[in-house]
Motif scaffolding. Sequence first.
Motif, short mmCIF file in Angstrom:
data_model
loop_
_atom_site.label_atom_id
_atom_site.label_comp_id
_atom_site.label_asym_id
_atom_site.label_seq_id
_atom_site.Cartn_x
_atom_site.Cartn_y
_atom_site.Cartn_z
N GLY A 137 72.44 178.19 65.83
CA GLY A 137 72.16 178.63 67.19
C GLY A 137 70.69 178.79 67.49
N TYR A 138 69.96 179.43 66.55
CA TYR A 138 68.58 179.82 66.82
C TYR A 138 67.71 179.50 65.61
CZ TYR A 138 70.84 182.34 70.60
OH TYR A 138 71.59 182.66 71.70
N ARG A 139 66.59 178.87 65.86
CA ARG A 139 65.72 178.42 64.78
C ARG A 139 65.22 179.59 63.93
NH1 ARG A 139 60.52 174.44 65.75
NH2 ARG A 139 59.88 174.23 63.57
N ASP A 140 64.82 180.69 64.59
CA ASP A 140 64.24 181.81 63.86
C ASP A 140 65.29 182.81 63.37
OD1 ASP A 140 64.89 182.51 66.42
OD2 ASP A 140 63.17 183.87 66.71
N GLN A 141 66.56 182.59 63.72
CA GLN A 141 67.65 183.45 63.29
C GLN A 141 68.85 182.58 62.90
OE1 GLN A 141 68.13 187.08 65.99
NE2 GLN A 141 66.88 185.73 67.28
N PRO A 142 68.75 181.84 61.78
CA PRO A 142 69.78 180.86 61.45
C PRO A 142 71.17 181.45 61.22
CG PRO A 142 68.26 181.18 59.61
CD PRO A 142 67.66 181.86 60.80
N ASP A 143 71.26 182.74 60.89
CA ASP A 143 72.57 183.35 60.68
C ASP A 143 73.10 184.05 61.92
OD1 ASP A 143 73.34 182.75 57.95
OD2 ASP A 143 71.62 183.93 57.33
N ARG A 144 72.41 183.89 63.04
CA ARG A 144 72.91 184.45 64.31
C ARG A 144 73.88 183.46 64.94
NH1 ARG A 144 69.09 185.63 69.63
NH2 ARG A 144 70.78 186.03 71.13
N PRO A 145 75.12 183.87 65.20
CA PRO A 145 76.09 182.93 65.77
C PRO A 145 75.74 182.58 67.21
CG PRO A 145 77.04 185.13 65.68
CD PRO A 145 75.72 185.20 64.97
N ALA A 146 76.20 181.41 67.62
CA ALA A 146 75.96 180.98 69.00
C ALA A 146 77.04 179.99 69.41
CB ALA A 146 74.58 180.33 69.13
N PHE A 147 77.27 179.94 70.71
CA PHE A 147 78.13 178.93 71.31
C PHE A 147 77.29 178.18 72.34
CE2 PHE A 147 81.11 182.04 69.67
CZ PHE A 147 82.07 181.24 69.07
N ASP A 150 75.97 180.46 75.56
CA ASP A 150 74.89 181.43 75.37
C ASP A 150 73.62 180.75 74.85
OD1 ASP A 150 77.03 181.79 73.01
OD2 ASP A 150 75.04 182.04 72.15
N ALA A 151 73.75 179.68 74.07
CA ALA A 151 72.57 178.95 73.62
C ALA A 151 71.86 178.30 74.80
CB ALA A 151 72.95 177.89 72.59
N ALA A 152 72.63 177.82 75.79
CA ALA A 152 72.03 177.23 76.98
C ALA A 152 71.26 178.28 77.78
CB ALA A 152 73.11 176.58 77.85
N VAL A 153 71.83 179.48 77.89
CA VAL A 153 71.14 180.57 78.59
C VAL A 153 69.85 180.93 77.85
CG1 VAL A 153 71.27 183.02 79.19
CG2 VAL A 153 73.21 181.51 79.67
N VAL A 169 76.92 173.32 77.67
CA VAL A 169 76.09 172.12 77.70
C VAL A 169 75.19 171.98 76.47
CG1 VAL A 169 74.23 173.21 79.03
CG2 VAL A 169 74.59 170.73 79.19
N ALA A 170 74.84 173.09 75.82
CA ALA A 170 73.99 172.99 74.63
C ALA A 170 74.70 172.28 73.49
CB ALA A 170 73.53 174.38 74.19
N ASP A 171 76.03 172.29 73.49
CA ASP A 171 76.78 171.61 72.42
C ASP A 171 76.58 170.10 72.44
OD1 ASP A 171 78.36 173.35 70.60
OD2 ASP A 171 79.14 174.15 72.46
N PRO A 172 76.93 169.40 73.53
CA PRO A 172 76.75 167.94 73.50
C PRO A 172 75.29 167.53 73.38
CG PRO A 172 77.37 168.69 75.70
CD PRO A 172 77.58 169.84 74.78
N VAL A 196 69.08 171.66 63.24
CA VAL A 196 69.06 171.52 64.69
C VAL A 196 69.56 172.82 65.29
CG1 VAL A 196 70.03 170.28 66.67
CG2 VAL A 196 69.43 169.02 64.58
N SER A 197 68.74 173.48 66.10
CA SER A 197 69.11 174.76 66.69
C SER A 197 69.42 174.55 68.18
CB SER A 197 67.97 175.77 66.52
OG SER A 197 67.73 175.99 65.15
N MET A 198 70.62 174.97 68.58
CA MET A 198 71.09 174.67 69.93
C MET A 198 70.22 175.31 71.01
SD MET A 198 75.25 174.55 69.74
CE MET A 198 75.48 176.30 69.42
N ALA A 199 69.76 176.53 70.81
CA ALA A 199 68.94 177.18 71.83
C ALA A 199 67.63 176.44 72.02
CB ALA A 199 68.69 178.64 71.45
#
Length: 246
Positions: A137-147, A150-153, A169-172, A196-199
């Motif tokens: 989900g997040y480059r600086d917090q690799p163990d933080r979950p994301a969908f 919320d990654a798009a936000v 939209v961050a998924d595709p 690859v970090s979605m956010a």
Amino acid sequence: AAVLGEASPAPPTVRGCGTSVGPQRADGLLVADLSSLWAGPLCGQLLARAGAVVVKVESPGRPDGTRRGEPAFFDWMNAGKLSYCVDFDGDDAALRRLLEAADIVIEGSRPAALRRRGLGAENLPGRPGRIWLRINGYRDQPDRPAFGDDAAVAGGLVGDGPVFLADAVADPLSALEAARAVGESLRRGGGEVIEVSMAQVAARYADLPQSSLGTVARPEASPASPLGADNAAVEHLVSERLCAPC
């Protein structure tokens, strides 16, 4: 949950891990797809269309959640992949063999999930040129979950209001970035871990000039394999690959 615009744009991170080889093509390579939902599975689908042999790995106690949703979506993501069902906790030896035999590994869970089982990229010997792709989900917090939403936000990829530009939209977008990064790694000869970090992907797209997009027709897909339907075929393939030098 995410704070609007908290993530900054950043490309995938790449570091060496293992032995590099000459430039490769996806044709015939073995991909172990440990991911679920959308970003990882779509990346795996793109690699399958490029000629790779993709094994979708699921746990019997926690299969991919999209199996419970619209069948057409699951088929779109996973048609053409071999379905391998293995207990991540009770039969990690089988999973270990698959990961050691794979040319590409797609990991979509928090890194700690595999690390505590000793099944991470740093724990397992790999084939020369192996590429290990981590989508988080997040480059600086690799163990933080994301969908995807919320990654798009977090990346600021929203419309006026703010409102979502598109569902998850961050998924595709992350799937496309991941597939491109794997292709570049193949040309370099692999032997790399890619994150690859979605956010961060969302933030990069939010920085692009706005443009109007047309509608995209959903492609037709053949039915995906039932859960565990290809276990025997996958185990035979793994045995052949691990014994190839014998």
